[in-house]
Structure formats: structure tokens, C-alpha cells
Design an enzyme around this catalytic site. Structure first.
Site, mmCIF file in Angstrom:
data_model
loop_
_atom_site.group_PDB
_atom_site.id
_atom_site.type_symbol
_atom_site.label_atom_id
_atom_site.label_comp_id
_atom_site.label_asym_id
_atom_site.label_seq_id
_atom_site.Cartn_x
_atom_site.Cartn_y
_atom_site.Cartn_z
ATOM 1 N N GLY C 12 -27.978 -65.717 14.121
ATOM 2 C CA GLY C 12 -29.246 -64.998 14.068
ATOM 3 C C GLY C 12 -29.095 -63.832 13.123
ATOM 4 O O GLY C 12 -27.994 -63.552 12.687
ATOM 5 N N CYS C 13 -30.162 -63.138 12.736
ATOM 6 C CA CYS C 13 -29.977 -62.160 11.672
ATOM 7 C C CYS C 13 -31.155 -61.237 11.447
ATOM 8 O O CYS C 13 -32.209 -61.411 12.019
ATOM 9 C CB CYS C 13 -29.731 -62.874 10.351
ATOM 10 S SG CYS C 13 -28.375 -64.002 10.431
ATOM 11 N N ALA C 14 -30.916 -60.275 10.545
ATOM 12 C CA ALA C 14 -31.978 -59.436 10.006
ATOM 13 C C ALA C 14 -31.998 -59.643 8.505
ATOM 14 O O ALA C 14 -30.945 -59.745 7.878
ATOM 15 C CB ALA C 14 -31.677 -57.974 10.303
ATOM 16 N N ASN C 209 -32.689 -65.984 8.351
ATOM 17 C CA ASN C 209 -32.619 -65.634 9.766
ATOM 18 C C ASN C 209 -33.081 -66.847 10.555
ATOM 19 O O ASN C 209 -34.140 -67.411 10.267
ATOM 20 C CB ASN C 209 -33.519 -64.430 10.036
ATOM 21 C CG ASN C 209 -33.764 -64.190 11.520
ATOM 22 O OD1 ASN C 209 -34.839 -63.774 11.907
ATOM 23 N ND2 ASN C 209 -32.774 -64.462 12.351
#
Lengths: 238, 501, 362
Positions: C12-14, C209
Site C-alpha cells: 500500500g502507499c502514498a 498505490n
């Protein structure tokens, strides 16, 4: 309309033939395949060597080749006529159901394989010279005529003539010894049997400019399936 | 004194006292098992004739009949199993080759049952297929290597003809002759209603069914029965039958006795003549000859129909498929060794070919290794039994599946495996008018539509669980599969890892 | 534990991005601020930035950024590069040693020009030639990893939180006309420098993301065309898909978006005939490149960038503007942190490609 096949691929040549409404003359065919596929009417003349599957699924019209043709001439043909001023390769008239094939000289292996007849349709193949082995293999109907002209001391057909044949007939002119499969038998043609092919042989003679009297001055034999002798596996329900 | 070998009846008909002697079972049984005994004033049965088709049970108003496996058998022997011993006896009695029908019933591994499907948890979401879009539409056919643009820079549609399916399931080839007019009618109508395809098999196309042409695959086999220009143009796609999973390397032979009436007209051969379709096409002795037949069919139909080449899954299937993918064919159909048949030598049915799961996995990978997977679509058949088999097949790499046995079960088949007798009590594998009329085509269509609607629902549920909302994102998505109880070699061939890894 | 490349690693991410439509250069300072606000979306196992227009004096040369685990890896790599490229410049990338960033590898930068004679002999164009060299180094030289290879652009990444990675690479001193940034939240790795994002190939870079559900279908398709998904991450496969569609097939970024986030069939059917045919064609032609499952990406390329959500819009994405500047981020707050005068916020629909191109030459 003249189609010069030189430098074109078969797809283009065949598309032009398919989409045209005129008669066609193909020059420089040099082995182009599928010429006249599913042709329904019109005339297609081919000057030179016609490629494999000439006139496949043909359903009418006329193809005339001034030169030899290769394998599978008239594959699954339903109607129409193909004339070859020369010899043809293997599997001539594969599963042909109607129409007529006239070959001036020789045919390769398995001429008339799976040939059948149905209703009004009864195909005819006339071969001027001789044929390879397995002549009339799986033949189920129609008539194959082999005239055996200009064959020197070669046999009229190769080995296993009529392998798995279960219908139709093969007419052989002056055959000499024929290596038949056991499921067929050969007898000297009755008068009415010769009558029945007179028109086709006459047509062959007039197309290829041969003396009809000379051709008919010969002995004709008929190969037909032997009743009850079809090769058949015996099965037991398990 | 004669040798008297015993093959005890395989089934026993048990009849309860509540039998009212109404005679329904007698009427329903085409095998003549049930009969009325004037002496005893009761219905009796000749167990030797029973094939366990369950027709009598379905129609007995009193539920007074039960078919059980006969208890009397040979002495236990893990090597000389009953089927082997009775086979020897039958062959010794008759000299005939053992003949069976439907698919291979032997206990070979069923890899579908050793593959488990994934579902999403936390790191990405599953999808509710009832309330969010979930797509099962598939296009089968060759995809070009490159896009093309016109002089204005717009994309040009350079796709060869494609088959559009509402879900990746089609009815596979069953000829008119091997199954009845009414069975064909049900399949054709169902294909039309479902937006999929059915397949004529090698027996030609009955004149009544040309109207279903846009949902019809017309088959061309070695005997070319019923094949002519109008037939080729009549279907939406053309299938060249090179082989069949139930009997690889074996051709078809419909005896003259079955070539009557409409069957004769449809095959375009006179009544009473045999229809012999040998295994080889005698114009195809090598891969380049296949190309010739493929292209000849395209030439005959103006390049408007996709051409399918159907082969049995045999040992060297990936190399064969690679050859087909380069032959100009648009679609390869691979038929596994558990596929059904109307009749096949038992020895062939039970011993020749390989499981379609392994064939599919190795073909898909081989075509990718060669960079030609996009040249063809892959369809697999040969005992696809339910929606999870479909999902597993797609995830292994198939574009779509073929079903036949499952469709016949929907039409009433109870898998008695006696098609070769021509006395199918359910009106499917028979041409006897009194039996054929037992199968109502409209009802049959409804049941086929029901079956595939249910499968579609299940496929969507499983896709939703995986967080996949379009079937093309499942195709070849082997990460969604795990093996259970498989050896490393089997896992390697399937291109999946073991559960827990 | 297994690293990237040894096992598939979802994450997951920004993400965030900024671009000047006029091609004005600006430092990465705003990007650091944007990422700092989204700290919660990362877990310290990877952060990075890609910037375009940063090497104007070397703009005709391929700029390779390479991680080395040791000196031997560098020597081996340099001898490989020398055989295939003219090395115009070789240097250590300047960094700030800070306690938040540890286990630092050797980080080098090269400006390269392919040797014409070899390019011609192999009958390749220079881009393909360079791609193959990158693949070769990454797959065969132990301890060497090329993580950036485009012209007049570069990626800067490390294990750590993105705001720390920004400080480490001094990106507040680097000037570009377009920036993307990424903070990583992988679930399955101890963190590896090469596995941080952006992922880039030539001048294409991707920050992403989400965890896609079509991964193996996509991977097995692009691998037919010579790509090797050696990291087994979503970002890697999406980059290869875009490279295949845009560079090799010649689709526009907008058309590529119609492939990877193709509209639903029911949506396609609601369009006018021309558009329906176009969308049907793209979806049928490249059906194996449909990407399902949640994703938001920013795809950077020379002269522009594209922001794209999956077709169900399962991830957040905001676009904002201020004069010639356009911003994209996972959260609106990130954009405001980068530029408190930004406004005109909008939230692109699922599958709607937002493509920003710099006016004129870059």
C-alpha cells in the site's frame, strides 16, 4: 480480367478473383494456392502451375489450368468443373460431392479419396494417364475414370487401390494387373456400365483433343466395393 | 462341456411391494428390463439388460424401484479388477473390441480437484458481484502484433474476426447422429439465448438450424460430411476436428443403419451408407498441410470466420499447439482425455491421452515462451464439470472452455455410459423417434440456460472474491491458484505453487 | 525473509506529483512536505522521488543511477558499461548522511551515450539497446541495480520514510519541471533499496498505490515481449505495461489508460459509435493488459505526466492547481502542504486519465 500473380501473395490474388464479377485469367501463378476457392460461377483460366487446393469448396463455374496443378485439387468440391492440361498432385478431389474433374495426364496418391454422392449429385473424375496408390480410398460414391493413356509400362494405379472403398465405382481402361484391396472387386465392364461413362470420357477426349475411337477401342474394367467386405472392427459393448 | 464364464449383472433392480403394476417402467425402459409376468401377475425385471440409466426410477409414480450395484462379483483382487476380468470374458466370448461411451471413468488424478482458488483479504478488496459490475464477456480470436493508424492518426480496427461470448463457456462438438435432433435443437436455442456458441460436430448442419448460425460453430472433419460452401458460410466459426479427447488417434464411424432420414440429409450422403471419418485428414500429414486446410477454409469464406483447430491432449501437446498457433488458426481447442464420446474403444478411452489441466498449463506457457500466445485463443474441454473448473481453467490460461457432458446431464443424461447402444432412454443419444420425442427441446433449452446462468453466478462470486471484476484479468492469472497434495513436478507443470507457500 | 524479486510483494502507499505546465523548474522541497503529511500511509520501508528536467547540461545522455552493494559490483558494472556506452561522466550521487537512513549502498550516477557501431550491428534503436543493457546489469551482475535510466530525468529512492529520503538525496536542491513521489507500505519484505519506488525504465516512471488483482495475468503477458518482472511488484509490471503500450505499440498515454483501466462493457456501449468502436478495439486487442483491483498511479514521462485510477476507483486521488502548477496526490492535504495557494480541487473518476503536458519543448 487478367490477374498477374507475379509478386502478389495468394491472399491478394484470391481476393481479386473472389471479388471480381468477370471471368478471370491468372498469369504467372507459380504455385499460388486456393485459386477459385468456393467459386460459384464464372470462368477462371490459369496459365502456368496452379498451387495446392485449387478450386477447394467450389460450388459451380469452371477452372481451366494450362499447366500442371498440385495437391488437393477440388477439395470438398460441391459443383462446377476443373480442367487440368497436365498432371495433378496428391488427394485429387478430396471428399468431392459433385461436379467434374478432367485431368489430361497423371494424378498422384489418393485420387478421389472420400469422394461421395448425394441426391442429384454424383461427381466424376476423369484422369487421362495413371494414378498413384490408394486410388479411391474411402470412396463412398461418384465415379473415378482412369484411362491409363501414354503410361508406357507403368501400372495404371499404384498399390492398395480402393482401400476402404464403400461406394461409387472406379472405371479403369486397359488396366492390366491391379493391386486391389480385399474390400473391392473388379469385373469387366458391362455394356451399360461403359455407356454410363461414355459422355464423360467423350468430354475428356474433346477437351484434350484425343481420338475418341482410339480411347474406346479398349477393355474397360469396373472396381466396386465387395458386398459385406468393408473393413470393419467387430465391437462388443463393454 | 462348454466353458461357461460368469459375468453377473452389474446392477440389480429392487422393486418394493408398493408397486401398483401400472407398467410405466415397462414403457419407459428402452432396454427391455421390466416386463409383466402373466403367471405371477406382477412386474419383474431382467437385470442383465439394466444399464442404470435411472429412467424408470424417475418415472415410477410410486417410487417403488431402486437400482443397486449387484453384490455378486468376482473375488476381491486389486490387480485383476472386475472390469478387467469381465472385459477378457467378453472378448473371449466374441472376438470383438470392447466399446464404451462417455468419458474415461478410471481413477486417474483429477487436477481440478487438487487446485484451490484464492480470495482477497485486507490488502486488496473483494468485490460484491451482485451490486458492482462484474464482467464475463470474452472475445476469442487472433490479436494482431501491432496497432495501425490511418493518415489522421485514428486507430484502425485491424482485428481479425472474433467470437464474442457472454461467458467463457461453449457447447462442444456433438454431431447430429450421435445425439438427437431435439438435443441439437436445445443446444442451439440455449446458445442463442445465452450469447454463446454450440458446435455441429462432424455430422453437418440440419436445415432447421441454419437460423441459429450466428451462434453456431460448424465442424469440418476428415470425412467432410455435410461440408459445402453454404455450411461454411452458415456458421459463425469453423472448427477443424483433428482429434477428440476420448479417442485420440481414432476416427469416427457411423454405421449405415443410423444414416437414415434427416441424418442422411444433414450429412449429405445416401441413406444406409456408412459414414467413415478416419482419424487422419488425408490431406494433412504434416503441420504445413494443416495451414493449407486452415487457409483454404478462410479463402472459401472471405476471411470472415475464425478457424478453430481442435486436437486431443496428447503427450507432445505443447509442440503441437505451437505449430497450430503458427498455422493461421485463430483458436486452438484442446480436448482432454476425460472427454466424452458416443462410442470409443474402451482401451483407447481409458488409456490414451493426458489430463487437460496439464496440457493447458504447458501449452499456455509454451505459447508465452515463444511470444505467440496472442496469436490464438485457447479453449479447453474434456470434462469441465462445474463453475470452479471453469475458473481454474481460465486462471491456468484458457480463454474459454467447452462443455458437453455437463450439458447432456442438464438435458437428462444420467451417465449410464451406454450411448453406443442407440437406445438412450432420455432421448439424447438416440435416433429412435419414440425416444427422441421424450426430450422436449424447449424444456431442454431452459435447463441449459439455467445451468449456465448458475455457473455465471458462481464464476462472478469467485471472481469477486479474488477482487477481479473482469474475466480477462483472471486469464492466465496463476497466482490465484495453489496446489494441494501435488508433487513438485506437477506444480512446476501447472505453473503454480503449493498451498501455504 | 525473501526480498523483492524472490517473492511477490504487494504494498500500500502514498503518492504525489507536481508539474509546471510552462516547464518552469522548481525544487523538490514541496514534494517532501507533501509526503510528510501522508506519513501514516507509509511504513518506513521505502520512499522515493522522480524528477524531470534535472540534467539540462547532459540532456542527450542516458542518466543511469545505480546502487552497488560493494566496490566489486561497481568495477564489474563499469567494465560492462564501457563495452557498450561512451561514459561521458561518472560520479557519486551527493547525499546527506542522516540517522534515519541506514544501510546505505554505494550510489553512482553515469551519463552514457550508446556506442553507435554496436547499436547498428544489433539492429536496435538506442532506447531498446539501453533497456537491454539495464536488464542485463540488473539480472546478471550480483550487487548492482540500475534504478534510473532515462534522459534528463532521474529517480532517487531508498529504504526509509519518503520525507527522510528527500532530505537524504538533497532533493530540495534539485530542480525539475515535473516531480513524482512515493511512500511505501509493503506487507511482505524487510525493505530493499531497489524495491523502493518510483520504478522507472528509460524516462518512464511510475508511482503506484494499491494491490492489483490482475498481477499474474498482466505479468505473464508482458513477459512475452522480453520484459522480466524480476521485482514481482505491481509498480514494476505497470511500468512495463505502459512501456509496451506507449513506447512499443505507439499508443498515447490516454489510449493506454483505456487499456489498463478500460471502461466496463456497459459503459462502452453507452458511447457514440466511433468511441464505442475505439474502446472495444483497445479492450479486445490488449485484453490481457486490463489491470483490475485497486490502484492509483502517476505515470511520468518526458514532457508530462498522467494520473490514473482503477476503473472502480478503489483508491483515493486528488488533482489541484495553482497558476501553471498542477498537483496530484493521494490526499488533498498533501497538495495544500506543497502549495497552500493550490485550489480547483477535483477527484478524477475511475479510469479517467488526467494527462498534463508541458507546453512547448522541454
Amino acid at each position: 480480367m487478367i490477374v498477374d500473380a507475379q509478386g502478389k501473395d495468394y491472399k491478394e490474388v484470391d481476393r481479386i478473383i473472389r471479388e471480381s464479377k468477370e471471368n478471370i485469367e491468372v498469369i504467372n501463378p507459380s504455385g499460388q494456392r486456393f485459386i477459385g476457392a468456393a467459386l460459384q460461377k464464372r470462368r477462371v483460366n490459369v496459365y502456368g502451375i496452379a498451387g495446392n487446393a485449387l478450386g477447394c469448396y467450389m460450388d459451380g463455374g469452371l477452372i481451366e489450368v494450362f499447366g500442371d496443378a498440385q495437391d488437393a485439387v477440388g477439395d470438398t468440391m460441391n459443383d462446377g468443373r476443373i480442367i487440368v492440361h497436365g498432371s495433378v498432385g496428391d488427394a485429387l478431389g478430396y471428399a468431392m460431392r459433385g461436379g467434374a474433374l478432367f485431368v489430361e495426364r497423371n494424378a498422384g496418391y489418393r485420387a478421389g479419396i472420400h469422394m461421395k454422392a448425394y441426391g442429384e449429385k454424383s461427381p466424376v473424375v476423369v484422369i487421362g494417364g495413371r494414378t498413384g496408390s490408394f486410388l479411391g480410398e474411402y470412396q463412398a460414391g461418384g465415379t473415378i475414370i482412369v484411362l491409363g493413356l501414354e503410361r508406357g509400362d507403368m501400372p495404371i494405379s499404384g498399390y492398395f487401390t480402393g482401400a476402404g472403398m464403400y461406394g461409387g465405382k472406379i472405371i479403369l481402361r486397359n488396366p492390366g494387373e491391379v493391386l486391389l484391396r480385399p474390400e473391392c472387386e473388379m469385373h469387366k465392364a458391362e455394356k451399360e456400365e461403359i455407356e454410363s461413362v461414355k459422355e464423360s470420357i467423350g468430354e475428356w477426349c474433346s477437351i484434350f483433343n484425343r481420338d475418341e475411337n482410339m480411347v474406346f477401342d479398349a477393355e474397360f474394367y469396373v472396381v466396386e466395393p465387395r458386398k459385406g467386405a468393408a473393413p470393419r472392427q467387430s465391437y462388443v459393448p463393454n | 462341456m462348454a466353458i461357461k464364464s460368469v459375468i453377473y449383472p452389474e446392477f440389480e433392480v429392487v422393486r418394493y411391494d408398493r408397486c401398483t403394476r401400472c407398467g410405466r417402467c415397462i414403457k419407459e425402459c428402452a432396454n427391455g428390463v421390466h416386463f409383466f409376468s402373466q403367471d405371477k401377475k406382477m412386474v419383474l425385471s431382467d437385470d442383465t439388460k439394466c444399464v442404470d440409466c435411472l429412467r424408470c426410477i424417475a418415472f415410477c409414480p410410486e417410487h417403488a424401484i431402486k437400482i443397486v450395484k449387484s453384490g455378486c462379483t468376482f473375488r476381491d483382487n486389486a490387480n485383476w479388477r472386475p472390469g478387467i476380468v469381465s472385459g477378457i470374458i467378453k472378448e473371449a466370448n466374441t472376438g470383438g473390441v470392447l466399446l464404451s461411451s462417455m468419458g474415461n471413468p478410471e481413477p486417474y488424478p483429477v487436477y481440478w480437484d487438487k487446485i484451490l482458488i484464492n480470495a482477497s483479504q485486507v490488502t486488496n478488496p473483494s468485490i460484491d458481484p451482485l451490486r458492482e459490475p462484474m464482467e464475463t464477456r470474452v472475445f476469442l480470436g487472433k490479436k494482431p502484433d501491432k496497432i495501425e493508424r490511418d493518415e489522421d492518426g485514428n486507430l484502425v480496427d485491424n482485428l481479425p474476426p472474433q467470437m464474442e461470448l457472454s461467458l467463457p463457456v461453449m457447447f462442444s462438438a456433438m454431431s447430429y447422429g450421435s445425439i438427437s435432433y431435439n438435443a441439437h435443437s436445445a443446444l442451439a436455442q440455449a446458445a442463442e439465448e445465452l450469447g454463446i456458441f454450440y458446435n455441429t460436430g462432424e455430422g453437418g448442419l440440419h436445415e432447421d438450424f441454419y437460423k441459429y448460425g450466428k451462434n453456431t460453430i460448424v465442424q469440418v472433419a476428415s470425412g467432410r460430411f455435410g461440408v459445402w460452401r453454404g455450411y461454411l458460410e452458415g456458421g459463425a466459426a469453423i472448427e477443424i476436428k483433428m482429434g477428440q479427447g476420448a479417442k485420440p488417434g481414432i476416427g469416427g464411424h457411423l454405421p449405415g443403419a443410423k444414416i437414415v432420414g434427416d441424418v442422411s440429409r444433414t450429412r449429405m450422403i445416401p441413406e444406409g451408407t456408412d459414414a467413415v471419418s478416419p482419424a487422419p485428414h488425408h490431406d494433412i500429414y504434416s503441420i504445413e498441410d494443416l495451414r493449407q486446410l486452415v487457409i483454404s477454409l478462410k479463402e472459401a469464406t472471405g476471411y470472415k470466420k475464425p478457424v478453430i483447430v481442435k486436437v486431443a491432449s496428447v503427450h507432445n501437446i505443447s509442440a503441437i499447439a505451437s505449430g497450430i498457433a503458427r498455422s493461421g488458426a485463430d483458436i486452438i481447442a484442446i480436448d482432454g482425455f476425460r472427454g466424452g464420446t458416443g462410442a470409443a474403444p474402451t482401451a483407447i478411452r481409458d488409456n490414451v491421452g493426458i489430463p487437460v489441466e496439464l496440457a493447458l498449463a504447458s501449452v499456455d506457457q509454451r505459447l508465452r515462451d515463444e511470444g505467440i500466445r496472442n496469436n490464438v485463443s485457447l479453449v479447453v474441454g474434456g470434462s469441465i464439470r462445474n463453475a470452479s473448473d471453469v475458473v481454474k481453467a481460465i486462471a491456468l490460461g484458457a480463454d474459454a472452455v467447452y462443455i458437453a457432458t455437463a450439458a447432456l446431464i442438464a438435458l437428462g443424461c444420467h451417465l449410464c455410459r451406454n450411448c453406443q447402444s442407440g437406445k438412450c432412454c432420455w432421448g439424447i443419444a438416440t435416433q429412435r423417434p419414440d425416444l427422441v420425442e421424450r426430450l422436449n427441446p424447449e424444456e431442454g433449452k431452459e435447463r441449459l440456460v439455467n445451468l449456465l446462468s448458475a455457473w455465471k453466478g458462481e464464476i462472478k462470486e469467485m471472481m469477486g472474491g479474488m477482487g477481479i471484476n473482469s474475466i480477462e484479468a483472471l486469464r492466465g492469472n496463476r497466482l490465484m491458484l495453489r496446489g494441494i497434495g501435488l508433487t513438485q513436478k506437477e506444480l512446476d507443470i501447472l505453473g503454480i505453487t503449493h498451498a501455504g507457500e | 525473509m525473501k526480498l523483492e524479486g524472490e517473492v511477490r510483494i504487494p504494498s500500500g502507499c502514498a503518492i504525489s506529483a507536481a508539474i509546471s505546465r510552462k516547464g518552469n523548474l522548481f525544487t523538490g522541497e514541496g514534494m517532501i512536505k507533501a509526503m510528510e503529511v501522508m506519513h501514516e500511509r507509509s511504513n518506513g520501508l521505502g520512499g522515493g522521488f522522480a524528477a524531470y528536467g534535472i540534467y539540462p547540461e547532459y540532456k542527450d545522455y542516458y542518466a543511469f543511477h545505480i546502487f552497488y552493494s560493494d566496490r566489486n559490483a561497481r568495477i564489474e558494472t563499469e567494465s560492462f558499461l564501457k563495452e557498450r556506452f561512451e561514459i561521458v561522466q561518472a560520479e557519486v550521487i551527493p547525499t546527506h548522511q542522516i540517522p534515519e537512513i541506514t544501510d546505505v549502498p554505494l550510489i553512482w550516477r553515469y551519463f552514457l551515450s550508446p556506442l553507435r557501431s554496436i547499436v547498428d550491428r544489433e539492429m536496435l534503436d538506442e532506447d531498446e539497446y539501453t533497456v537491454r543493457a539495464v536488464t542485463k546489469v540488473n539480472s546478471t551482475i550480483d550487487g548492482a541495480y540500475v534504478f534510473s535510466s532515462g534522459k534528463n530525468m532521474g529517480t532517487f529512492k531508498a529504504v526509509g520514510y519518503p520525507e527522510d529520503v528527500g532530505v537524504f538525496y538533497k532533493i530540495d536542491e534539485i530542480e525539475g519541471y515535473s516531480w513524482t513521489a512515493h511512500g511505501r507500505y509493503p506487507t511482505n519484505t524487510p525493505g530493499w533499496w531497489g524495491g523502493a519506488h518510483p520504478f522507472s525504465l528509460l524516462d518512464f516512471s511510475v508511482v503506484h498505490n494499491g494491490e492489483i488483482s490482475s498481477y499474474d495475468a498482466n505479468r505473464r503477458f508482458v513477459e512475452m515481449f522480453g520484459y522480466r518482472c524480476s521485482l514481482q511488484t505491481d509498480t514494476e509490471v505497470i511500468t512495463y505495461i505502459l512501456d509496451y503500450l506507449v513506447r512499443r505499440q505507439g499508443l498515447t498515454p490516454e489510449e493506454a489508460a483505456n487499456v489498463i483501466a478500460a471502461p466496463f462493457w456497459s459503459t462502452i456501449e453507452s458511447k457514440d459509435e466511433k468511441e464505442r468502436k475505439r474502446l472495444t478495439y483497445l479492450r479486445t486487442m490488449f485484453s490481457s493488459l486490463l489491470v483490475t483491483g485497486p490502484f492509483s498511479i502517476v505515470f511520468g514521462f518526458t514532457g508530462g505526466l498522467m494520473a490514473l485510477n482503477d476503473r472502480l476507483k478503489l483508491r483515493s486521488m486528488v488533482v489541484g492547481e495553482n497558476k501553471d502548477m498542477v498537483y496530484v496526490a493521494s490526499e488533498e492535504a498533501a497538495i495544500l502542504s506543497a502549495d497552500r495557494n493550490a485550489g480547483g480541487f477535483r477527484f478524477p473518476m475511475g479510469g479517467e486519465a488526467v494527462v498534463i503536458r508541458v507546453e512547448g519543448e522541454v
